[in-house]
Design an enzyme around this catalytic site. Sequence first.
Site, PDB file in Angstrom:
ATOM      1  N   ARG A  81       0.823  -1.216   0.000  1.00 23.77           N
ATOM      2  CA  ARG A  81       0.000   0.000   0.000  1.00 23.77           C
ATOM      3  C   ARG A  81       0.854   1.263   0.000  1.00 23.77           C
ATOM      4  O   ARG A  81       0.481   2.266  -0.608  1.00 23.77           O
ATOM      5  CB  ARG A  81      -0.943  -0.001   1.202  1.00 23.77           C
TER       6      ARG A  81
ATOM      7  N   LYS B  25     -20.406 -16.908   0.692  1.00 25.61           N
ATOM      8  CA  LYS B  25     -21.839 -16.732   0.953  1.00 25.61           C
ATOM      9  C   LYS B  25     -22.565 -15.911  -0.097  1.00 25.61           C
ATOM     10  O   LYS B  25     -22.060 -14.873  -0.529  1.00 25.61           O
ATOM     11  CB  LYS B  25     -22.017 -16.032   2.300  1.00 25.61           C
TER      12      LYS B  25
ATOM     13  N   GLY C  50     -11.704  -8.728  -2.288  1.00 26.00           N
ATOM     14  CA  GLY C  50     -11.651  -9.893  -1.415  1.00 26.00           C
ATOM     15  C   GLY C  50     -10.619 -10.949  -1.762  1.00 26.00           C
ATOM     16  O   GLY C  50      -9.517 -10.651  -2.211  1.00 26.00           O
TER      17      GLY C  50
ATOM     18  N   GLY D 208     -13.501  -3.906   0.026  1.00 24.46           N
ATOM     19  CA  GLY D 208     -14.881  -3.438   0.227  1.00 24.46           C
ATOM     20  C   GLY D 208     -15.288  -2.395  -0.798  1.00 24.46           C
ATOM     21  O   GLY D 208     -16.424  -2.392  -1.287  1.00 24.46           O
TER      22      GLY D 208
HETATM   23  P1  AMP Z   1     -15.591 -14.273   0.137  1.00 25.31           P
HETATM   24  O1  AMP Z   1     -14.907 -13.505   1.224  1.00 25.31           O
HETATM   25  O2  AMP Z   1     -17.077 -14.274   0.214  1.00 25.31           O
HETATM   26  O3  AMP Z   1     -15.058 -13.954  -1.230  1.00 25.31           O
HETATM   27  O4  AMP Z   1     -15.249 -15.779   0.420  1.00 25.31           O
HETATM   28  C1  AMP Z   1     -13.962 -16.276   0.361  1.00 25.31           C
HETATM   29  C2  AMP Z   1     -13.937 -17.567   1.107  1.00 25.31           C
HETATM   30  O5  AMP Z   1     -14.805 -18.487   0.498  1.00 25.31           O
HETATM   31  C3  AMP Z   1     -12.574 -18.201   1.111  1.00 25.31           C
HETATM   32  O6  AMP Z   1     -12.075 -18.175   2.415  1.00 25.31           O
HETATM   33  C4  AMP Z   1     -12.850 -19.633   0.639  1.00 25.31           C
HETATM   34  O7  AMP Z   1     -12.188 -20.598   1.405  1.00 25.31           O
HETATM   35  C5  AMP Z   1     -14.338 -19.747   0.836  1.00 25.31           C
HETATM   36  N1  AMP Z   1     -14.914 -20.800  -0.008  1.00 25.31           N
HETATM   37  C6  AMP Z   1     -14.835 -20.935  -1.332  1.00 25.31           C
HETATM   38  N2  AMP Z   1     -15.442 -22.072  -1.727  1.00 25.31           N
HETATM   39  C7  AMP Z   1     -15.916 -22.664  -0.621  1.00 25.31           C
HETATM   40  C8  AMP Z   1     -16.632 -23.872  -0.383  1.00 25.31           C
HETATM   41  N3  AMP Z   1     -16.966 -24.697  -1.366  1.00 25.31           N
HETATM   42  N4  AMP Z   1     -16.971 -24.163   0.892  1.00 25.31           N
HETATM   43  C9  AMP Z   1     -16.629 -23.332   1.889  1.00 25.31           C
HETATM   44  N5  AMP Z   1     -15.953 -22.177   1.717  1.00 25.31           N
HETATM   45  C10 AMP Z   1     -15.607 -21.847   0.482  1.00 25.31           C
END
Ligand code: AMP
Length: 417
Positions: free
Chosen positions: A35, A218, A374, A397
């Site tokens: 950064r 999610k 992310g 974010g």
């Molecule tokens: P996000 O912050 O919503 O982009 O989510 C990222 C996270 O999603 C990472 O830590 C991944 O390990 C998790 N992730 C991706 N695929 C899966 C899965 N099939 N089951 C559980 N976690 C997952």
Amino acid sequence: MKQIDNYDFRGKKAIVRVDFNVPLNENFEITDDTRIRRAMPTLKKVLEGGGSVIIMSHLGRPKKVDPKYSLKYIVDRVSECLGVPVKFAEDCQKAKAQAEALKPGEALLLENLRYYAEEEGKPRGLAEDASEEEKKAAKKAVKESQKDFVKTLASYADCYINDAFGTAHRAHGSTALIAEYFPDDKMFGYLMEGEIKAIDNVLKNAKRPFTAIIGGSKVSSKLAVLKNLVTKVDNLIIGGGMGYTFIKAEGGKIGNSLHEDDLIPDALEIMKIAKEHGVNLSLSVQTRVADDFSNDANVQVVPSHEIPDGWQGMDAGQKSIDNWKKIILESKTVLWNGPVGVFEMPNFAKGTLQIAEALAEATEKGAYTLVGGGDSVAAVNQMGYADKVSYVSTGGGAMLEAIEGKVLPGIAAIRGE
Ligand code: AMP
């Protein structure tokens, strides 16, 4: 709107909001100075143009003056990167004399802006059982004192530059409100310009076919992203943990895979909108499943709609990846947000790695590829693909909100929107 490239900085003092929220270890040593380095082109431009800089940033989330979050620990590294000894102001609100004394080519770093509640404009130290009225009064009081806080910062300089994309989605004192004191002398720094151009390249000027790959854990955290993109793209690839809510919504058996039952209606709606708009919504057809959420779990490869009980989806299977690779390689614009598997575990990183490879290959063939927000950013960095795609965003974010279609206050304040 003024542009940093054309602005005459001779004899001017520029107050520059940067994102120096760098990770420090227990000895207060910087563990990743990305950064700091990313802000250098902007700071050097001012100094080389005959101006001086007053640099301001936050570090961490202190709720009061707390030496643990002092920016003094980074002064030496900033000096090293900038090539001039950077002075330090121990209180961002009492730096007038130091700012006034700056000569062309000199730099001053202000102490952590978030030592003051006024930076964020949110009351602090309210009792847990405070009444609604007390909360309202505290909020009003901090908003009032925020005006003086911002005015003091503005009084140090002749022009304002915002180069902190990481906080562009926050309407804070230094990221947005300060701009009004510089109606004719406010501009984006180079990092911000780059991020804005990247966002425009996908959301406004996308060459078609345009593909978005949305993964991660999610649906709930990406619902607004999916809703904004589903009418804009040609292909919407939904992978990772969030894909299983969609597969369940289609009537698939997902075993113990991550899912959100309450979001099934939203998943169905997104699939319906995709159909109405002729968008190709592509879900995983094959999954690597495990009998435990662990790198060493037993693994098998099954159709994504037939995951046995007791097993959970951990990574995209090769058939899914092959489908997605084909789509990516036929695209002219690709936006990627979120891993398609639990990439932190080496045994379940293969799908995400292949997506990174496909983006690199598409880029080589002339597509515009943006990795934004992310964990996909962490994934391309970790896997060594950061310089093989068109752009990797620095703002988690902020990028997420931008691809949700929101107006970012830090951008609007400069544009005068
Ligand atoms: P996000 O912050 O919503 O982009 O989510 C990222 C996270 O999603 C990472 O830590 C991944 O390990 C998790 N992730 C991706 N695929 C899966 C899965 N099939 N089951 C559980 N976690 C997952």
